[in-house]
Each structure stands twice: as structure tokens, then as C-alpha cells.
Design an enzyme around this catalytic site. Sequence first.
Site, PDB file in Angstrom:
ATOM      1  N   SER A 249       1.704  -9.819  -0.879  1.00  0.00           N
ATOM      2  CA  SER A 249       1.368  -8.402  -0.754  1.00  0.00           C
ATOM      3  C   SER A 249       1.718  -7.780   0.596  1.00  0.00           C
ATOM      4  O   SER A 249       1.946  -6.583   0.679  1.00  0.00           O
ATOM      5  CB  SER A 249      -0.124  -8.188  -1.042  1.00  0.00           C
TER       6      SER A 249
ATOM      7  N   GLU B 285      -9.690   6.544   3.792  1.00  0.00           N
ATOM      8  CA  GLU B 285     -10.562   5.549   4.414  1.00  0.00           C
ATOM      9  C   GLU B 285      -9.671   4.370   4.780  1.00  0.00           C
ATOM     10  O   GLU B 285      -8.640   4.145   4.155  1.00  0.00           O
ATOM     11  CB  GLU B 285     -11.640   5.102   3.422  1.00  0.00           C
TER      12      GLU B 285
ATOM     13  N   LYS C 285       0.807  -1.225   0.000  1.00  0.00           N
ATOM     14  CA  LYS C 285       0.000   0.000   0.000  1.00  0.00           C
ATOM     15  C   LYS C 285       0.839   1.275   0.000  1.00  0.00           C
ATOM     16  O   LYS C 285       0.431   2.299  -0.526  1.00  0.00           O
ATOM     17  CB  LYS C 285      -0.953  -0.004   1.196  1.00  0.00           C
TER      18      LYS C 285
HETATM   19  C1  LIG Z   1      -5.096  -4.017   1.706  1.00  0.00           C
HETATM   20  C2  LIG Z   1      -4.388  -5.261   1.402  1.00  0.00           C
HETATM   21  C3  LIG Z   1      -4.783  -6.103   0.347  1.00  0.00           C
HETATM   22  C4  LIG Z   1      -5.999  -5.845  -0.496  1.00  0.00           C
HETATM   23  O1  LIG Z   1      -5.947  -4.693  -1.270  1.00  0.00           O
HETATM   24  P1  LIG Z   1      -5.749  -4.727  -2.838  1.00  0.00           P
HETATM   25  O2  LIG Z   1      -6.108  -3.358  -3.253  1.00  0.00           O
HETATM   26  O3  LIG Z   1      -6.679  -5.767  -3.393  1.00  0.00           O
HETATM   27  O4  LIG Z   1      -4.345  -5.066  -3.103  1.00  0.00           O
HETATM   28  C5  LIG Z   1      -4.020  -7.228   0.076  1.00  0.00           C
HETATM   29  N1  LIG Z   1      -2.938  -7.540   0.822  1.00  0.00           N
HETATM   30  C6  LIG Z   1      -2.542  -6.767   1.855  1.00  0.00           C
HETATM   31  C7  LIG Z   1      -1.352  -7.175   2.648  1.00  0.00           C
HETATM   32  C8  LIG Z   1      -3.254  -5.609   2.192  1.00  0.00           C
HETATM   33  O5  LIG Z   1      -2.852  -4.854   3.227  1.00  0.00           O
END
Ligand SMILES: *Cc1c(COP(=O)(O)O)cnc(C)c1O
Length: 404
Positions: free
Chosen positions: A386, A118, A96
Site C-alpha cells: 500500500s 482528518e 491514498k
Molecule cells: C493510511 C495507510 C493505510 C491504512 O489505511 P487503509 O484505509 O486501511 O488502507 C495502509 N497503508 C498505508 C501505506 C497507509 O498510508
Amino acid sequence: MANVQQQYSYPDARGYFGPYGGVFVAETLIPALEELRGAFETYRNDAAFLAEFENELKHYAGRPSPICHARRLSEKLGGAQILLKREDLNHTGAHKVNNCIGQALLARRMGKPRVIAETGAGQHGVATATVAARHGFECVVYMGTEDMARQAANVYRMKLLGATVVPVASGSRTLKDALNEAMRDWVTNVSNTFYILGTVAGPHPYPMMVRDFQTVIGKECLTQMPEAFGRQPDMVIACVGGGSNAIGIFYPYIPCENVRLVGVEAAGEGIGTGRHSAPLTANAKAGVLHGNRTCLMQDENGQVIETHSISAGLDYPGVGPEHAWLKDSGRAEYVAVTDTEALDAFHALCHFEGIIPALESSHALAQAMKVAPTLPRDRLLLVCLSGRGDKDMHTVAERSGIQF
Ligand SMILES: *Cc1c(COP(=O)(O)O)cnc(C)c1O
């Protein structure tokens, strides 16, 4: 589909990805979105802006993130090789921050001293509060009271970073309600306020802008894969909440015909139970939410329905409009993984590789673990890891019947 791949240039000038996307907002927001679109159009091609973005990604966020071979896990599964794009190693622990850095630089150039956001689980709120501190912006984060109770540590983190967290007690008191409140704030304070949206949703230009900032993930992979593994992957797998980490790693691969793109939604307790967050996999109809037209979980009267996932970051009834389009066009495939499968993958990565993944990322990993054994050993599956799982300790412990 060859057509879509070779001439892929979406969205169009009005912000549409085929029939999805667009701008569905109150008239009072149109000038703000026009101003944002104009600024992004200018700076996306501005050498000084791009140089500063790159510099911040490198020296503040810690990019490039490595690609790491999950050797023991792959060996155990006995099929294709699983490779992990380590977004968990970024500052603040997830992808993010890439987007927040980009939007903060834009806010500064637009002369906006106040940023709002948000947040659901709190990850985007923390990333926003982080860049706000870095730039000296006033920062206000909207968060549902239900989520504030579940994610107290992230609420405290945001406060430490100097942000004001505003509780939202309307609706289901979660992410979609927080997003509504943030939009309301923006309408009222548009002259001095920049809205840092956290995923590839919202009205145009957000889905395009957030995508463009997140494509750093996939661009790095394009160079890292041949260097470290001799070629591009056979499959790229990423979890999809709003879809920003997924589009970030998919986008640069869209023209690569031989690379399969697989988005993984949250099947929650199972698609058949209705308790899930998988609009694409469940073939939900198109509808309008948060300023764009997209595939959306709704009842027969068009009311948005309650979603469920073990991972707060995937718990969203809609999906970025570009994913709806990539599904319809056939360029990407979408599947869903249950809470239980994600938890199993979570524990497997801890055990075999010494990496504690986010529960969101565990969905992508679970899909890779499903397909790896069906493929030859020389196949390469690139998984977008992610984020890291520190934030999920309590959820995982509770499920395992452990108290701490
Ligand atoms: C917020 C988040 C997501 C989901 O958000 P996307 O916009 O779909 O990428 C996925 N993995 C992590 C670690 C997150 O913090």
C-alpha cells in the site's frame, strides 16, 4: 456464500452492508450527506468525470502501478510466489492519492472552494494537501497533537503544500479525535466546504464512494495478472486500518470464487495483551463510531478503547463497515500480525528485494511470508504493497536501537 458472491451489490440504498454502515450523524449534517450522495450518484456514471479521473490517475499519480514478482524473497521462503502490487510507487507514496483525486474532482464539480480532512500519521493529510494545491482549493487538515509530534515531517510537508494544519488536543489527541473535529468543521461550513475522508469509514456514502475510487487497484490487477502471470492469483492479501487499500484490491475479486481474500489487521503486542488494533480478529462487538455502525473495540460500557500498533496508519479502533460484512458473510478472512512480525517482514523486503515498504504494508507482507512456505511453488500470492516506508525511518531505527 455463493449467494453473496454472485449477487454482491452492497451497500443498499440506505448505505447498509448487512447490519453495518448507515448514517449516524447529527441532523445538521444530513443535508450535506444528501448533497454529496446526489453528486456522487450523478458523476459516478458521467463519462467526462470518469475520463478526467482516469487522466489524473495516469498523468498525475503515475498509474497504472506495476505488479512485481518478489523473486528472491519467494525463493528464500521456498513455497508460493509472492507478487507485489506497487501502490508505493504512486505520487505521494501510497494508495491514498487515488481517493483524494476522486474526491477533489467531485468537490470542484460541486463548486466547493474549501476542502478539509482528518489525518493520523499524516499520509492522508499530505495527499489531501497535494490535490488541494493541484486544484487551488483552500485546505485545512485536522491532526491530533500527539500525532503532530510523532510525524513532524508530514506536518511540514502539508504546510509546504499550502495547507493549514489545525492541532487537536482533545481525547487521546490522535486520529479519532481529528476525525471528530473535521466533522464539526463540516457542520459549520457545509455551504463552501467538501470533507475529503481518508478511508472506507464515516457515514454513507463515504464507505461506498472511497471504495469505488480505490477499486482502480483491483481492476488493474484483473488485467495485469493474466498478462504477466498467466492467471488470477490464488490469494489476495492486504493490510486493514480503515480498510481502503484492502477493499480497493478485494472488490473486483469478490465474484472470483477461487480467489481467497485475506485482510491483515495489526495485532500490536499480541491480541491477548489487549494492546492491538484488530477489531475483526479479536471479534469485537458492533458499535457506532464516526457516523457508521461497525465492528468496534470498546469496553463493557461501550466506550471506545485505546488502540496500539507500530504503524500509525493501522492504529484505529474501528474498521470499514464493508469489511465487517465481508467477514460475517465469509467472503473474506481476517487475521492479525504483530509489531515484531511486521518489522521482520519490513527488513526482509529491504534486504531481498530492495524495496522499503510502509510499516502498514509490512503487515500484509508478513502474512504472505507466513503462508508462502506452506504452499506449493506454483501458487500465486498477490500482496497490496500500500505504501513506501520513508515515513517510518524513525520508528524502525528506534526499534533497532539506531540513532540518526
Ligand atoms: C493510511 C495507510 C493505510 C491504512 O489505511 P487503509 O484505509 O486501511 O488502507 C495502509 N497503508 C498505508 C501505506 C497507509 O498510508
